[in-house]
Scaffold this motif. Structure first.
Motif, PDB file in Angstrom:
ATOM      1  N   LYS A 194     -52.176 -28.071  19.383  1.00 62.17           N
ATOM      2  CA  LYS A 194     -52.112 -28.390  17.952  1.00 62.17           C
ATOM      3  C   LYS A 194     -52.288 -29.825  17.592  1.00 62.17           C
ATOM      4  O   LYS A 194     -53.105 -30.145  16.615  1.00 62.17           O
ATOM      5  CB  LYS A 194     -50.772 -27.781  17.460  1.00 62.17           C
ATOM      6  N   TYR A 195     -51.548 -30.604  18.174  1.00 62.08           N
ATOM      7  CA  TYR A 195     -51.459 -32.026  17.810  1.00 62.08           C
ATOM      8  C   TYR A 195     -53.082 -32.524  18.146  1.00 62.08           C
ATOM      9  O   TYR A 195     -53.613 -33.330  17.272  1.00 62.08           O
ATOM     10  CB  TYR A 195     -50.367 -32.776  18.985  1.00 62.08           C
ATOM     11  N   ALA A 196     -53.521 -32.247  19.225  1.00 62.87           N
ATOM     12  CA  ALA A 196     -54.991 -32.646  19.471  1.00 62.87           C
ATOM     13  C   ALA A 196     -55.827 -32.247  18.512  1.00 62.87           C
ATOM     14  O   ALA A 196     -56.747 -32.763  17.896  1.00 62.87           O
ATOM     15  CB  ALA A 196     -55.420 -32.136  20.803  1.00 62.87           C
ATOM     16  N   ILE A 197     -55.752 -30.876  17.722  1.00 62.14           N
ATOM     17  CA  ILE A 197     -56.421 -30.265  16.886  1.00 62.14           C
ATOM     18  C   ILE A 197     -56.728 -31.180  15.578  1.00 62.14           C
ATOM     19  O   ILE A 197     -57.558 -31.431  15.101  1.00 62.14           O
ATOM     20  CB  ILE A 197     -56.152 -28.921  16.742  1.00 62.14           C
ATOM     21  N   ASP A 198     -55.366 -31.487  15.249  1.00 69.33           N
ATOM     22  CA  ASP A 198     -54.938 -32.307  14.029  1.00 69.33           C
ATOM     23  C   ASP A 198     -55.341 -33.631  14.023  1.00 69.33           C
ATOM     24  O   ASP A 198     -55.804 -34.136  13.059  1.00 69.33           O
ATOM     25  CB  ASP A 198     -53.448 -32.005  13.725  1.00 69.33           C
ATOM     26  N   TYR A 199     -55.097 -34.278  15.092  1.00 71.81           N
ATOM     27  CA  TYR A 199     -55.253 -35.944  15.135  1.00 71.81           C
ATOM     28  C   TYR A 199     -56.246 -36.369  15.943  1.00 71.81           C
ATOM     29  O   TYR A 199     -56.860 -37.602  15.603  1.00 71.81           O
ATOM     30  CB  TYR A 199     -54.117 -36.452  15.507  1.00 71.81           C
ATOM     31  N   CYS A 200     -57.063 -35.777  16.861  1.00 73.22           N
ATOM     32  CA  CYS A 200     -58.063 -36.264  17.487  1.00 73.22           C
ATOM     33  C   CYS A 200     -59.243 -36.189  16.661  1.00 73.22           C
ATOM     34  O   CYS A 200     -59.802 -35.124  16.065  1.00 73.22           O
ATOM     35  CB  CYS A 200     -58.376 -35.508  18.713  1.00 73.22           C
ATOM     36  N   PRO A 201     -60.151 -37.417  16.258  1.00 71.57           N
ATOM     37  CA  PRO A 201     -61.082 -37.269  15.202  1.00 71.57           C
ATOM     38  C   PRO A 201     -62.317 -36.348  15.850  1.00 71.57           C
ATOM     39  O   PRO A 201     -62.979 -35.964  14.974  1.00 71.57           O
ATOM     40  CB  PRO A 201     -61.430 -38.791  14.990  1.00 71.57           C
ATOM     41  N   ASN A 247     -62.229 -33.463  16.805  1.00 73.18           N
ATOM     42  CA  ASN A 247     -61.940 -32.268  16.600  1.00 73.18           C
ATOM     43  C   ASN A 247     -61.867 -31.947  14.840  1.00 73.18           C
ATOM     44  O   ASN A 247     -61.798 -30.892  14.568  1.00 73.18           O
ATOM     45  CB  ASN A 247     -60.556 -31.758  16.770  1.00 73.18           C
ATOM     46  N   ASN A 248     -62.360 -32.990  14.339  1.00 69.93           N
ATOM     47  CA  ASN A 248     -62.438 -32.861  12.910  1.00 69.93           C
ATOM     48  C   ASN A 248     -63.599 -33.535  12.234  1.00 69.93           C
ATOM     49  O   ASN A 248     -63.651 -34.250  11.438  1.00 69.93           O
ATOM     50  CB  ASN A 248     -61.254 -33.549  11.954  1.00 69.93           C
ATOM     51  N   ILE A 249     -64.727 -32.875  12.665  1.00 72.43           N
ATOM     52  CA  ILE A 249     -65.910 -33.312  12.195  1.00 72.43           C
ATOM     53  C   ILE A 249     -66.229 -32.776  10.919  1.00 72.43           C
ATOM     54  O   ILE A 249     -66.927 -33.496  10.112  1.00 72.43           O
ATOM     55  CB  ILE A 249     -67.274 -32.691  13.104  1.00 72.43           C
ATOM     56  N   ALA A 250     -65.994 -31.633  10.470  1.00 77.37           N
ATOM     57  CA  ALA A 250     -66.138 -31.080   9.263  1.00 77.37           C
ATOM     58  C   ALA A 250     -64.735 -30.909   8.431  1.00 77.37           C
ATOM     59  O   ALA A 250     -63.829 -30.551   9.154  1.00 77.37           O
ATOM     60  CB  ALA A 250     -66.826 -29.546   9.268  1.00 77.37           C
ATOM     61  N   THR A 251     -64.882 -31.017   7.152  1.00 73.81           N
ATOM     62  CA  THR A 251     -63.705 -31.160   6.433  1.00 73.81           C
ATOM     63  C   THR A 251     -63.903 -30.104   5.436  1.00 73.81           C
ATOM     64  O   THR A 251     -64.853 -29.946   4.375  1.00 73.81           O
ATOM     65  CB  THR A 251     -63.513 -32.695   5.447  1.00 73.81           C
ATOM     66  N   LEU A 252     -62.975 -29.014   5.501  1.00 74.09           N
ATOM     67  CA  LEU A 252     -62.921 -27.864   4.848  1.00 74.09           C
ATOM     68  C   LEU A 252     -61.742 -27.739   3.743  1.00 74.09           C
ATOM     69  O   LEU A 252     -60.645 -28.170   4.007  1.00 74.09           O
ATOM     70  CB  LEU A 252     -63.052 -26.799   5.547  1.00 74.09           C
ATOM     71  N   ASP A 253     -62.056 -27.188   2.676  1.00 72.79           N
ATOM     72  CA  ASP A 253     -60.721 -26.801   1.860  1.00 72.79           C
ATOM     73  C   ASP A 253     -60.267 -25.424   2.110  1.00 72.79           C
ATOM     74  O   ASP A 253     -60.790 -24.623   2.138  1.00 72.79           O
ATOM     75  CB  ASP A 253     -61.080 -26.885   0.284  1.00 72.79           C
ATOM     76  N   PHE A 254     -58.905 -25.425   2.378  1.00 69.11           N
ATOM     77  CA  PHE A 254     -58.285 -24.155   2.813  1.00 69.11           C
ATOM     78  C   PHE A 254     -58.342 -22.946   1.955  1.00 69.11           C
ATOM     79  O   PHE A 254     -58.742 -22.026   1.959  1.00 69.11           O
ATOM     80  CB  PHE A 254     -56.913 -24.121   3.523  1.00 69.11           C
ATOM     81  N   ALA A 255     -57.903 -23.385   0.580  1.00 69.40           N
ATOM     82  CA  ALA A 255     -57.917 -22.383  -0.571  1.00 69.40           C
ATOM     83  C   ALA A 255     -59.422 -22.040  -0.807  1.00 69.40           C
ATOM     84  O   ALA A 255     -59.541 -20.614  -0.969  1.00 69.40           O
ATOM     85  CB  ALA A 255     -57.520 -22.888  -1.863  1.00 69.40           C
TER      86      ALA A 255
END
Length: 339
Positions: A219-226, A228-236
């Motif tokens: 979970k930490y890797a998913i949240d903080y490794c850049p 893993n965060n190529i696309a930025t989505l809005d949850f709502a």
């Protein structure tokens, strides 16, 4: 399930007795058992996938990578890529001037390696373009989890409930781990032998002591490794776009089948309509963000749907998958996927 766990525990103990001294056995933790559909198993397989993002600026896909060595041409310069360190040569050439085209041309043929270790020879640009176009049709595949490296070897104990055979296997690489999980049968229960050493994306070595710690590290890797965060989505916006079904629900035990056929429509007024056949029930949903943790709160009144009522912490999501968990005395899981 109780009987299977009892048999598994006995089988693992017998196996350890035959392979280890009493001192070794006492020093070994007793981790929980998991199956081929357990959340941790699916996360670990994604950790063990092929690393594919390092050459995205060349191939344009996070689901495959070009096998080294090969050569490219950038701004009329041919660059040999023999190791991962050579990617920097391409980047330096691209950044050297603002007056050139910076087009990276691949010298074919090359071998593409997919995220699942399958390899394919690509003879020309046309076949390469077709391959990348194919992967672009599936932008929401749950891809490799970057930023966590398992230090091998690790040991996995296995119990097959179909033939009541227990065994132990040493895993020496990501590819071996990926294929081990890929080939797990529904009748097989596994337990990881802890401690297991990992390195995070800052290359900090950590000792993992149990399943819960392993899942939290992922979970930490998913949240903080850049990576893993190529696309930025809005949850709502994501959850209110289209209808969803439940592919996995674990509440003390797996209860997914109880929700087969249900469709969930989350509305912007914070109501959620659950429909099965001609019967619908309206509940409420709310999402909050506290201390960088996104939660989803559900509230239904009927007996079956009220089992979903909880404050669920968001594990990960994209346009077609939402994965939630609740950690207490036990860890429960609720997944949604697009209909």
């Amino acid at each position: 399930m109780f009987s299977l766990k009892k048999y598994l525990s006995l089988a693992v103990v017998l196996l350890l007795l035959s392979c280890q001294s009493e001192i070794d056995e006492q020093s070994n933790n007793a981790p929980g058992t998991i199956t081929n559909v357990s959340p941790l198993t699916t996360y670990l397989q994604r950790v063990a996938m092929v690393q594919t993002v390092q050459d995205n600026f060349i191939d344009g896909s996070s689901y495959c990578t070009i096998k080294l060595p090969y050569t490219v041409i950038v701004n009329n310069n041919q660059i040999a890529l023999n190791t991962a360190a050579d990617y920097q040569k391409v980047i330096d050439n691209i950044n050297a001037s603002t007056y050139d085209d910076d087009i990276v041309t691949i010298n074919f043929p090359v071998t593409m390696v997919y995220y699942n270790y399958i390899e394919k020879l690509i003879p020309n640009q046309a076949d390469f373009d077709s391959l990348i176009a194919y992967w672009n049709l599936y932008p929401d595949l749950l891809s490799k989890i970057n930023g966590l490296k398992i230090n091998y070897p690790i040991t996995i104990n296995t119990y097959n409930s179909a033939n009541q055979i227990a065994s132990s296997q040493s895993i020496i690489s990501d590819q071996a781990f990926f294929n081990f999980i890929k080939n797990l049968k529904s009748s097989e229960y596994i337990s990881l032998k802890y401690p297991i050493s990992i390195a995070d994306y800052n290359n900090q070595i950590k000792s993992i002591q149990n399943n819960s710690e392993f899942e939290n590290a992922i979970k930490y890797a998913i949240d903080y490794c850049p990576e893993n965060n190529i696309a930025t989505l809005d949850f709502a916006q994501t959850i209110t776009n289209g209808s969803w079904e439940i592919p996995y629900f674990f509440d003390g035990s797996e209860k997914t089948l109880s929700y087969a056929g249900y469709s969930f429509l989350f509305k912007s007024d914070k109501s959620v309509v659950a429909t099965k056949g001609a019967v619908s029930e309206t509940g409420q949903w709310e999402t909050t963000l506290q201390y960088n943790v996104r939660t989803l709160q559900l509230n239904f009144s009927s007996g079956l749907l009220s089992k979903l009522n909880n404050s669920w912490a968001l594990f990960e999501f994209n346009n077609s998958q939402i994965r939630l968990r609740n950690t207490g005395n036990t860890t429960n899981y609720l997944y949604f996927q697009k209909n």
